[in-house]
Design a protein around this motif. Sequence first.
Motif, PDB file in Angstrom:
ATOM      1  N   UNK A 114       0.840  -1.204   0.000  1.00 40.62           N
ATOM      2  CA  UNK A 114       0.000   0.000   0.000  1.00 40.62           C
ATOM      3  C   UNK A 114       0.873   1.251   0.000  1.00 40.62           C
ATOM      4  N   UNK A 115       1.948   1.235   0.786  1.00 43.37           N
ATOM      5  CA  UNK A 115       2.883   2.365   0.795  1.00 43.37           C
ATOM      6  C   UNK A 115       3.544   2.529  -0.569  1.00 43.37           C
ATOM      7  N   UNK A 116       3.901   1.423  -1.209  1.00 38.15           N
ATOM      8  CA  UNK A 116       4.519   1.504  -2.535  1.00 38.15           C
ATOM      9  C   UNK A 116       3.575   2.201  -3.509  1.00 38.15           C
ATOM     10  N   UNK A 117       2.296   1.795  -3.501  1.00 42.13           N
ATOM     11  CA  UNK A 117       1.289   2.415  -4.377  1.00 42.13           C
ATOM     12  C   UNK A 117       1.190   3.913  -4.093  1.00 42.13           C
ATOM     13  N   UNK A 118       1.126   4.264  -2.798  1.00 43.65           N
ATOM     14  CA  UNK A 118       0.975   5.670  -2.415  1.00 43.65           C
ATOM     15  C   UNK A 118       2.192   6.496  -2.802  1.00 43.65           C
ATOM     16  N   UNK A 119       3.385   5.985  -2.497  1.00 49.73           N
ATOM     17  CA  UNK A 119       4.624   6.723  -2.805  1.00 49.73           C
ATOM     18  C   UNK A 119       4.743   6.959  -4.302  1.00 49.73           C
ATOM     19  N   UNK A 120       4.419   5.950  -5.095  1.00 48.01           N
ATOM     20  CA  UNK A 120       4.503   6.101  -6.549  1.00 48.01           C
ATOM     21  C   UNK A 120       3.582   7.209  -7.047  1.00 48.01           C
TER      22      UNK A 120
END
Length: 478
Positions: free
Chosen positions: A459-465
């Motif tokens: 979820x963090x990866x999706x948000x950071x991207x």
Amino acid sequence: MVETATANAKQEHYSFFKGVERNFDKAAKYTRFESGILEQIKACNSVYRMKFPVRIGEKVEVIEAYRVQHSHHKLPCKGGIRYSMDVNQDEVMALAALMTYKCAIVNVPFGGAKGGIRINPKNYSVFELEKITRRYASELVKKNFIGAGIDVPAPDYGTGAREMSWIADTYASLNPGDVNALGCVTGKPVSQGGVRGRTEATGLGVFYGVRELCNVVEDMKKLGLTPGVQGKKVIVQGLGNVGYHAAKFFAEGGSVIVGLAEYEGGIYNAAGLDLEAVVAHRKATGSIKGFPGATFFENSFDTLEQECDILIPAALENVINAGNADRIKAKIIGEGANGPLTPEADEILNKKGAIIVPDMYLNAGGVTVSYFEWLKNLSHVRFGRMDKRFSENQNASIIKTVENMTGKTVTDIERKQLLHGPDEVDLVYSGLEDTMIGSFHEIREAMQANPGVDMRTAAFIVAINKVGVAYEELGIFP
């Protein structure tokens, strides 16, 4: 003796914001952005700490309050306001950061923000709470920390539609002629520009998100569970707005509510609890203690450790930590609250093979429907007003054509169901369901693209991207 989560948190001097940063750093290495951009995404842009006097009874009381704007990559900023004696700068910064990532995950075009007033609302009369709320709102106006295009608060722990209506009225009185004044805050009463479905939105979003996970056959097989929410045993911590509605929708979806926990204790019955009967009992007696047929736990945290398939912590942060995580038996933990698990608890439960559905996705139902309310306020048109009658007339024409072709007549009940055009709440529910389903699969795709990462990291990866791309497109890095 088992220590409570609060005691553990205090003993370890746990920093909620550092915990969020730790999860961010864990995910950041899976993204393509350079360290400078990552530091900008991670940092809180603006922290407003204020103290203001309010006359309470015969004396003047100095109130401590906060508003944090974590990110300005998109405007307005968005985030709730909580009233609690636990409010502090670290907590508000952490919650603001989570709001940035939450909005990005569910594709809501806001930057993250959060606010808090350090009071126990139970210690004040309605009149005194109104004075405190209106003074807080005026302080936000003074510093340009509120407005439909600047920063849009919403309800949170200890606040509701009443407080939001006070804020909206205060803002409008200080900004005469602003046609979009009602858009300065969401979570308002429907009569004051609110949207139908907002009250139950977060709890409904929790249900939609966990239901989507349970519909993935592959993931359920790994947990040794059958697909779907039907028949699954659920424990919910918190009978507030989020917890109650989450439990309600799970029960309506065919799940069995086996445990309910509140601050006065918890109850458990492996055969199931009648949610409405529990709520009625608590209203009549002031406690869930003594509910017929249920085992009562003086320490409500003991309830979380009982046998179940799904655990929904929907109260405060840090309730599952290094001290109790190894005793959690649930195979699915759905974070209805903000930050109910510490990073240490994450590690313990992930090693046990549990699936943690993270808060920054799962409780995004509130901000998603707040976005719908904000759009309604800016457009000045109620959802459904333009197309409800058209849909009903079109459906009537289709029914008539089918009846003429087949020589058969539909029943009155079928006719009513087929004719029904979408009301505002129907459209809100539909938009929320689509958002939660689409965002879940984005997160799952990130998990599959990065083998070994858990759902929170994905979820963090999706948000950071998404936030990183937004910063790049702004062109602010020469």
